[in-house]
Design a protein around this motif. Structure first.
Motif, short mmCIF file in Angstrom:
data_model
loop_
_atom_site.label_atom_id
_atom_site.label_comp_id
_atom_site.label_asym_id
_atom_site.label_seq_id
_atom_site.Cartn_x
_atom_site.Cartn_y
_atom_site.Cartn_z
N ASP A 15 54.91 44.90 45.21
CA ASP A 15 55.48 45.35 44.08
C ASP A 15 57.02 45.76 44.63
OD1 ASP A 15 56.19 48.33 43.04
OD2 ASP A 15 55.05 49.14 43.93
N SER A 16 57.92 45.51 43.73
CA SER A 16 59.56 44.98 43.09
C SER A 16 60.26 46.36 44.14
CB SER A 16 59.61 44.65 41.81
OG SER A 16 59.23 45.00 40.74
N ALA A 17 59.20 47.68 43.56
CA ALA A 17 59.91 49.12 43.77
C ALA A 17 59.88 49.09 45.63
CB ALA A 17 59.94 49.12 42.54
N ASP A 18 59.11 48.74 45.61
CA ASP A 18 58.50 48.99 47.08
C ASP A 18 58.55 47.64 47.98
OD1 ASP A 18 57.47 49.51 49.65
OD2 ASP A 18 55.34 50.82 48.89
N ASP A 19 59.52 47.22 48.57
CA ASP A 19 59.87 46.47 49.64
C ASP A 19 58.50 46.35 50.72
OD1 ASP A 19 61.77 45.85 48.64
OD2 ASP A 19 63.56 46.77 50.20
N ASN A 20 57.19 47.24 51.15
CA ASN A 20 56.52 47.38 52.08
C ASN A 20 55.25 47.42 50.95
OD1 ASN A 20 54.92 47.16 54.70
ND2 ASN A 20 55.19 49.13 54.19
N GLY A 21 55.32 47.28 49.81
CA GLY A 21 53.79 47.53 49.11
C GLY A 21 53.53 46.70 48.42
N VAL A 22 52.37 46.87 47.85
CA VAL A 22 51.44 45.29 47.16
C VAL A 22 50.75 46.50 46.36
CG1 VAL A 22 49.20 43.59 47.07
CG2 VAL A 22 50.70 44.03 49.81
N VAL A 23 50.60 45.51 44.93
CA VAL A 23 49.71 45.96 43.86
C VAL A 23 48.24 44.98 43.81
CG1 VAL A 23 49.51 46.56 41.33
CG2 VAL A 23 51.38 47.40 43.22
N LEU A 24 47.44 45.65 43.18
CA LEU A 24 46.43 44.78 43.09
C LEU A 24 46.19 45.17 41.43
CD1 LEU A 24 43.45 45.77 46.13
CD2 LEU A 24 45.41 43.84 46.09
N PHE A 25 45.87 44.29 40.32
CA PHE A 25 45.13 44.68 39.02
C PHE A 25 44.04 44.69 38.75
CE2 PHE A 25 44.92 42.39 35.22
CZ PHE A 25 45.78 43.34 34.75
N PHE A 26 43.22 45.12 38.75
CA PHE A 26 42.09 45.10 38.51
C PHE A 26 41.40 44.32 37.08
CE2 PHE A 26 41.90 47.22 41.86
CZ PHE A 26 40.70 47.92 42.46
N LYS A 27 40.90 43.36 36.89
CA LYS A 27 40.97 42.54 35.56
C LYS A 27 39.37 42.93 35.03
CE LYS A 27 41.80 38.51 37.99
NZ LYS A 27 42.03 37.47 37.51
N ASP A 28 39.15 42.77 33.62
CA ASP A 28 38.09 43.06 33.27
C ASP A 28 36.89 41.87 33.34
OD1 ASP A 28 38.55 45.59 32.15
OD2 ASP A 28 39.47 44.61 30.31
N ASP A 29 37.24 41.58 34.41
CA ASP A 29 36.21 40.02 35.23
C ASP A 29 35.30 40.86 36.00
OD1 ASP A 29 36.81 38.40 33.09
OD2 ASP A 29 38.61 37.79 34.50
N MET A 30 33.85 40.22 35.41
CA MET A 30 32.75 40.54 36.44
C MET A 30 32.16 38.85 37.02
SD MET A 30 31.49 44.24 34.62
CE MET A 30 30.48 44.93 35.81
N THR A 31 31.63 39.43 38.37
CA THR A 31 31.02 38.48 38.97
C THR A 31 28.97 39.07 38.74
OG1 THR A 31 30.63 40.10 41.14
CG2 THR A 31 32.35 38.84 41.88
N GLY A 32 28.64 37.45 38.12
CA GLY A 32 27.58 37.28 38.03
C GLY A 32 27.20 35.99 37.69
N LYS A 33 25.77 36.14 36.72
CA LYS A 33 25.83 34.04 36.67
C LYS A 33 25.28 34.53 35.14
CE LYS A 33 22.97 30.34 38.19
NZ LYS A 33 22.34 30.13 39.96
N ASP A 34 25.21 33.70 34.49
CA ASP A 34 24.89 33.71 32.82
C ASP A 34 24.91 34.83 32.35
OD1 ASP A 34 23.96 30.61 33.89
OD2 ASP A 34 21.77 31.46 33.88
N GLY A 35 26.02 35.53 32.77
CA GLY A 35 26.31 36.46 31.40
C GLY A 35 25.78 37.78 31.80
N VAL A 36 25.12 37.64 33.35
CA VAL A 36 24.43 39.22 33.84
C VAL A 36 25.13 39.31 35.23
CG1 VAL A 36 21.99 39.70 34.69
CG2 VAL A 36 22.18 38.22 32.80
N PHE A 37 25.49 40.89 35.44
CA PHE A 37 26.25 40.94 36.14
C PHE A 37 25.25 40.83 37.93
CE2 PHE A 37 26.29 44.83 39.03
CZ PHE A 37 27.80 44.41 39.92
#
Length: 229
Positions: A15-37
């Motif tokens: 986090d550039s606005a916080d020297d002691n901070g971290v940011v997680l970005f939640f993607k739209d990718d999901m774990t699974g196989k063959d298109g099944v979660f």
């Protein structure tokens, strides 16, 4: 923001606005196989629009509940529209340790121990540790192994188990109040970089748990819709 790590379902930034901070970005990718979660899979199996925001919304809800009870977590705040979770910086245990709390037998537990138990059969709040290792299919490991490999320090295993049971029972009760049955849930812990305190990290979303309602499995997006209805 500076990219620190690119993950399967989340990216980690400084986090550039916080020297002691971290940011997680939640993607739209999901774990699974063959298109099944499948929360037990080690690969991205599908991309579902809105799943990142849904995962962050449920995670934020539970983290706020857990923080209010005084259990240490990395959670600071969240921005749902940007899909950002602002967190305290932590160090992982080794290359990552997953902690699974199983209330009912299913998934990989049945694949390993199906000769002794039926799918959906009750378990006595079973807590299992696995190493995050896609190449080796996340091998299970016990306390002695974690200490021998210098992944955990003596005593940390018991702290994690104790906090896991408290946290998972809270989540189970919250879900049960809305008619859901929690079969299992995967958590992750780490150490606070400054203090070394063991704390809950990562996320607490539908993508990390198996939830049923009226005997039918509930997918992560549907879970969020029904949970906040």
């Amino acid at each position: 923001m500076e990219l620190i790590y690119k993950g399967k379902t989340k990216d980690v930034y400084r986090d550039s606005a916080d020297d002691n901070g971290v940011v997680l970005f939640f993607k739209d990718d999901m774990t699974g196989k063959d298109g099944v979660f499948d929360p037990g899979e080690n690969q991205v199996g599908l991309t579902v629009e809105g799943s990142g925001r849904a995962g962050l919304k449920l995670s934020s809800y539970f983290f706020e509940k857990i923080n209010a009870l005084g259990y240490p977590t990395h959670f600071k705040s969240a921005d749902l529209d940007s899909r950002y979770m602002y967190v305290h910086p932590v160090e992982t245990f080794g290359k990552g340790v997953e902690v699974i709390c199983r209330f009912k037998a299913t998934g990989s537990f049945i694949r390993r121990y199906g000769a002794y138990i039926e799918d959906g059969e009750q378990l006595d709040d079973f807590v299992e540790f696995t190493l995050k290792d896609d190449k080796r299919q996340d091998p299970p490991i016990n306390e002695a192994g974690l200490v021998a490999l210098d992944i955990l320090q003596p005593g940390e295993h018991d702290v994690i188990v104790e906090n896991t049971l408290k946290i998972c029972k809270l989540i189970k009760e919250e879900l049960a109040q809305r008619g859901f049955d929690l079969y299992d849930i995967k958590l992750e812990f780490g150490r606070d970089i400054k203090t070394g305190e063991v704390m809950l990290i990562d996320e607490i979303s539908g993508g990390n748990m198996r939830v049923y309602k009226a005997g039918q499995k509930v997918d992560p997006l549907e879970l969020v819709d029904l949970f906040f209805k």
